[in-house]
Motif scaffolding. Structure first.
Motif, PDB file in Angstrom:
ATOM      1  N   LEU A 282      31.023  31.247  49.518  1.00 29.77           N
ATOM      2  CA  LEU A 282      31.846  31.928  48.364  1.00 29.77           C
ATOM      3  C   LEU A 282      33.047  32.393  48.951  1.00 29.77           C
ATOM      4  O   LEU A 282      33.966  32.927  48.126  1.00 29.77           O
ATOM      5  CB  LEU A 282      30.923  32.709  47.687  1.00 29.77           C
ATOM      6  N   ASP A 283      33.011  32.910  50.091  1.00 32.01           N
ATOM      7  CA  ASP A 283      34.307  33.694  50.620  1.00 32.01           C
ATOM      8  C   ASP A 283      35.581  33.364  50.284  1.00 32.01           C
ATOM      9  O   ASP A 283      36.430  34.000  49.724  1.00 32.01           O
ATOM     10  CB  ASP A 283      34.121  33.970  52.188  1.00 32.01           C
ATOM     11  N   THR A 284      35.846  31.899  50.738  1.00 29.90           N
ATOM     12  CA  THR A 284      37.149  31.273  50.378  1.00 29.90           C
ATOM     13  C   THR A 284      37.437  31.458  48.819  1.00 29.90           C
ATOM     14  O   THR A 284      38.594  31.736  48.434  1.00 29.90           O
ATOM     15  CB  THR A 284      37.045  30.052  50.855  1.00 29.90           C
ATOM     16  N   ILE A 285      36.639  31.039  48.144  1.00 29.74           N
ATOM     17  CA  ILE A 285      36.711  31.148  46.624  1.00 29.74           C
ATOM     18  C   ILE A 285      36.844  32.624  45.995  1.00 29.74           C
ATOM     19  O   ILE A 285      38.043  32.671  45.370  1.00 29.74           O
ATOM     20  CB  ILE A 285      35.715  30.611  45.838  1.00 29.74           C
ATOM     21  N   GLN A 286      36.239  33.511  46.555  1.00 31.70           N
ATOM     22  CA  GLN A 286      36.551  34.980  46.090  1.00 31.70           C
ATOM     23  C   GLN A 286      37.960  35.352  46.478  1.00 31.70           C
ATOM     24  O   GLN A 286      38.762  35.819  45.837  1.00 31.70           O
ATOM     25  CB  GLN A 286      35.362  35.763  46.622  1.00 31.70           C
ATOM     26  N   ARG A 287      38.498  34.728  47.822  1.00 33.79           N
ATOM     27  CA  ARG A 287      39.823  35.249  48.292  1.00 33.79           C
ATOM     28  C   ARG A 287      40.734  34.749  47.408  1.00 33.79           C
ATOM     29  O   ARG A 287      41.638  35.319  47.070  1.00 33.79           O
ATOM     30  CB  ARG A 287      40.000  34.966  49.667  1.00 33.79           C
ATOM     31  N   ARG A 288      40.568  33.319  46.989  1.00 36.10           N
ATOM     32  CA  ARG A 288      41.482  32.531  46.074  1.00 36.10           C
ATOM     33  C   ARG A 288      41.667  33.206  44.877  1.00 36.10           C
ATOM     34  O   ARG A 288      42.767  33.302  44.283  1.00 36.10           O
ATOM     35  CB  ARG A 288      40.983  31.044  46.028  1.00 36.10           C
ATOM     36  N   ASN A 289      40.536  33.608  44.323  1.00 33.45           N
ATOM     37  CA  ASN A 289      40.574  34.181  42.944  1.00 33.45           C
ATOM     38  C   ASN A 289      41.423  35.391  42.862  1.00 33.45           C
ATOM     39  O   ASN A 289      41.955  35.769  41.883  1.00 33.45           O
ATOM     40  CB  ASN A 289      39.028  34.400  42.399  1.00 33.45           C
ATOM     41  N   ALA A 290      41.180  36.441  43.950  1.00 28.94           N
ATOM     42  CA  ALA A 290      41.785  37.738  43.903  1.00 28.94           C
ATOM     43  C   ALA A 290      43.275  37.482  43.927  1.00 28.94           C
ATOM     44  O   ALA A 290      44.168  38.096  43.222  1.00 28.94           O
ATOM     45  CB  ALA A 290      41.559  38.330  45.237  1.00 28.94           C
ATOM     46  N   ILE A 291      43.781  36.258  45.066  1.00 23.89           N
ATOM     47  CA  ILE A 291      45.313  36.221  44.807  1.00 23.89           C
ATOM     48  C   ILE A 291      45.687  35.596  43.414  1.00 23.89           C
ATOM     49  O   ILE A 291      46.785  35.917  43.077  1.00 23.89           O
ATOM     50  CB  ILE A 291      45.516  35.099  45.947  1.00 23.89           C
ATOM     51  N   LEU A 292      44.922  34.837  42.756  1.00 25.21           N
ATOM     52  CA  LEU A 292      45.167  34.116  41.463  1.00 25.21           C
ATOM     53  C   LEU A 292      45.273  35.403  40.513  1.00 25.21           C
ATOM     54  O   LEU A 292      46.343  35.366  39.622  1.00 25.21           O
ATOM     55  CB  LEU A 292      44.340  33.146  40.852  1.00 25.21           C
ATOM     56  N   ASP A 293      44.311  36.392  40.680  1.00 19.55           N
ATOM     57  CA  ASP A 293      44.638  37.637  39.816  1.00 19.55           C
ATOM     58  C   ASP A 293      46.148  38.268  40.021  1.00 19.55           C
ATOM     59  O   ASP A 293      46.483  38.661  38.887  1.00 19.55           O
ATOM     60  CB  ASP A 293      43.474  38.339  40.298  1.00 19.55           C
ATOM     61  N   ALA A 294      46.492  38.373  41.429  1.00 21.26           N
ATOM     62  CA  ALA A 294      47.729  38.958  41.212  1.00 21.26           C
ATOM     63  C   ALA A 294      49.055  38.103  40.637  1.00 21.26           C
ATOM     64  O   ALA A 294      49.798  38.706  40.388  1.00 21.26           O
ATOM     65  CB  ALA A 294      48.062  38.978  42.885  1.00 21.26           C
ATOM     66  N   VAL A 295      48.731  37.048  40.367  1.00 25.87           N
ATOM     67  CA  VAL A 295      49.620  36.064  39.770  1.00 25.87           C
ATOM     68  C   VAL A 295      49.697  36.296  38.239  1.00 25.87           C
ATOM     69  O   VAL A 295      50.600  36.330  37.480  1.00 25.87           O
ATOM     70  CB  VAL A 295      49.535  34.592  39.782  1.00 25.87           C
ATOM     71  N   PHE A 296      48.414  36.288  37.819  1.00 26.49           N
ATOM     72  CA  PHE A 296      48.197  36.536  36.082  1.00 26.49           C
ATOM     73  C   PHE A 296      47.968  37.849  35.643  1.00 26.49           C
ATOM     74  O   PHE A 296      48.043  38.111  34.566  1.00 26.49           O
ATOM     75  CB  PHE A 296      46.906  35.720  35.809  1.00 26.49           C
ATOM     76  N   TYR A 297      47.780  38.899  36.698  1.00 21.64           N
ATOM     77  CA  TYR A 297      47.245  40.150  36.017  1.00 21.64           C
ATOM     78  C   TYR A 297      48.089  41.285  36.590  1.00 21.64           C
ATOM     79  O   TYR A 297      48.864  41.032  37.835  1.00 21.64           O
ATOM     80  CB  TYR A 297      45.847  40.571  36.183  1.00 21.64           C
ATOM     81  N   ASP A 298      48.368  42.357  36.138  1.00 19.98           N
ATOM     82  CA  ASP A 298      48.861  43.518  36.557  1.00 19.98           C
ATOM     83  C   ASP A 298      48.298  44.354  37.647  1.00 19.98           C
ATOM     84  O   ASP A 298      47.479  45.346  37.343  1.00 19.98           O
ATOM     85  CB  ASP A 298      49.199  44.382  35.408  1.00 19.98           C
ATOM     86  N   VAL A 299      48.126  43.999  38.790  1.00 19.90           N
ATOM     87  CA  VAL A 299      47.298  44.483  39.864  1.00 19.90           C
ATOM     88  C   VAL A 299      47.887  45.543  40.605  1.00 19.90           C
ATOM     89  O   VAL A 299      47.552  46.388  41.198  1.00 19.90           O
ATOM     90  CB  VAL A 299      46.675  43.394  40.971  1.00 19.90           C
ATOM     91  N   ASP A 300      49.312  45.753  40.127  1.00 19.56           N
ATOM     92  CA  ASP A 300      50.011  46.700  40.557  1.00 19.56           C
ATOM     93  C   ASP A 300      49.743  48.025  40.225  1.00 19.56           C
ATOM     94  O   ASP A 300      49.591  49.117  40.926  1.00 19.56           O
ATOM     95  CB  ASP A 300      51.569  46.803  40.564  1.00 19.56           C
ATOM     96  N   ALA A 301      48.660  48.125  39.179  1.00 17.28           N
ATOM     97  CA  ALA A 301      48.065  49.486  38.728  1.00 17.28           C
ATOM     98  C   ALA A 301      46.941  49.814  39.391  1.00 17.28           C
ATOM     99  O   ALA A 301      46.700  50.944  39.442  1.00 17.28           O
ATOM    100  CB  ALA A 301      47.805  49.158  37.180  1.00 17.28           C
ATOM    101  N   VAL A 302      46.472  49.074  40.466  1.00 15.31           N
ATOM    102  CA  VAL A 302      45.395  49.362  41.058  1.00 15.31           C
ATOM    103  C   VAL A 302      45.836  50.288  42.370  1.00 15.31           C
ATOM    104  O   VAL A 302      47.012  50.022  43.043  1.00 15.31           O
ATOM    105  CB  VAL A 302      44.393  48.047  41.790  1.00 15.31           C
ATOM    106  N   THR A 303      45.342  51.477  42.717  1.00 18.38           N
ATOM    107  CA  THR A 303      45.718  52.465  43.756  1.00 18.38           C
ATOM    108  C   THR A 303      45.022  51.891  44.929  1.00 18.38           C
ATOM    109  O   THR A 303      44.113  51.259  44.884  1.00 18.38           O
ATOM    110  CB  THR A 303      45.413  53.898  43.446  1.00 18.38           C
ATOM    111  N   GLU A 304      45.918  52.358  46.232  1.00 17.64           N
ATOM    112  CA  GLU A 304      45.112  52.119  47.369  1.00 17.64           C
ATOM    113  C   GLU A 304      43.824  52.907  47.601  1.00 17.64           C
ATOM    114  O   GLU A 304      42.923  52.156  48.275  1.00 17.64           O
ATOM    115  CB  GLU A 304      46.079  52.462  48.283  1.00 17.64           C
ATOM    116  N   GLU A 305      43.555  53.738  46.824  1.00 14.54           N
ATOM    117  CA  GLU A 305      42.142  54.548  47.011  1.00 14.54           C
ATOM    118  C   GLU A 305      41.170  53.570  46.251  1.00 14.54           C
ATOM    119  O   GLU A 305      39.923  53.767  46.415  1.00 14.54           O
ATOM    120  CB  GLU A 305      42.308  55.933  46.493  1.00 14.54           C
ATOM    121  N   GLU A 306      41.451  52.748  45.212  1.00 11.96           N
ATOM    122  CA  GLU A 306      40.743  52.218  44.539  1.00 11.96           C
ATOM    123  C   GLU A 306      40.337  50.762  45.004  1.00 11.96           C
ATOM    124  O   GLU A 306      39.315  50.191  44.868  1.00 11.96           O
ATOM    125  CB  GLU A 306      41.186  51.815  42.912  1.00 11.96           C
ATOM    126  N   THR A 307      41.115  50.185  46.106  1.00 11.84           N
ATOM    127  CA  THR A 307      40.846  48.889  46.407  1.00 11.84           C
ATOM    128  C   THR A 307      39.331  48.657  47.200  1.00 11.84           C
ATOM    129  O   THR A 307      38.937  47.516  46.832  1.00 11.84           O
ATOM    130  CB  THR A 307      42.000  48.293  47.243  1.00 11.84           C
TER     131      THR A 307
END
Length: 110
Positions: free
Chosen positions: A32-57
Motif C-alpha cells: 500500500l505504501d506506493t499507492i498511498q504516496r501516489r494518492n497524496a500527490i494526486l490530492d495536491a493536483v485536485f484539492y487545495d492542500v495549501d490550506a494544510v499547515t506545516e503543524e497539521e501534516t
C-alpha cells in the motif's frame, strides 16, 4: 505553505512511520505504501492542500489518519484540524458539525 511543501512534509512523516507499519503487517505496508504516496500527490493536483499547515501534516500521516478515521476540518484559519481514530472517538470528542463528507476508496487523508 505551498502544495509541494505539504506533500513533502506528509511524505517525510510517512517515511518515518514505515518501519513501524512494516513490523505490524509487512505485506500490507509494502503493497500500500506506493499507492498511498501516489494518492497524496494526486490530492495536491485536485484539492487545495495549501490550506494544510506545516503543524497539521504529521496528523495526516497514514499511521494516524488511516481507514475508519474521522478528520474534522474547520474553515481555513479558524482552528487546527483534528484526527479521530474511530467514529466513536469523534462522537465523544467533537463539537457538533453540520456538513459531512465521506472520502471514497483510495482517498488519502490529505
Amino acid at each position: 505553505m505551498n502544495a509541494l511543501s505539504v506533500i513533502t512534509n506528509v511524505q517525510i512523516e510517512r517515511a518515518a512511520a514505515f518501519p513501524a507499519k512494516f513490523a505490524d503487517n509487512p505485506a500490507r505496508a509494502a503493497s500500500l505504501d506506493t499507492i498511498q504516496r501516489r494518492n497524496a500527490i494526486l490530492d495536491a493536483v485536485f484539492y487545495d492542500v495549501d490550506a494544510v499547515t506545516e503543524e497539521e501534516t504529521p496528523d495526516l500521516a497514514f499511521w494516524l489518519a488511516r481507514e475508519g478515521a474521522v478528520i474534522l476540518v474547520p474553515p481555513s484559519g479558524a482552528d487546527r484540524l483534528k484526527v479521530f481514530l474511530t467514529a466513536e472517538d469523534f462522537l465523544k470528542g467533537a463539537p457538533s458539525v453540520a456538513p459531512l463528507a465521506i472520502a471514497g476508496v483510495g482517498s488519502s487523508a490529505l
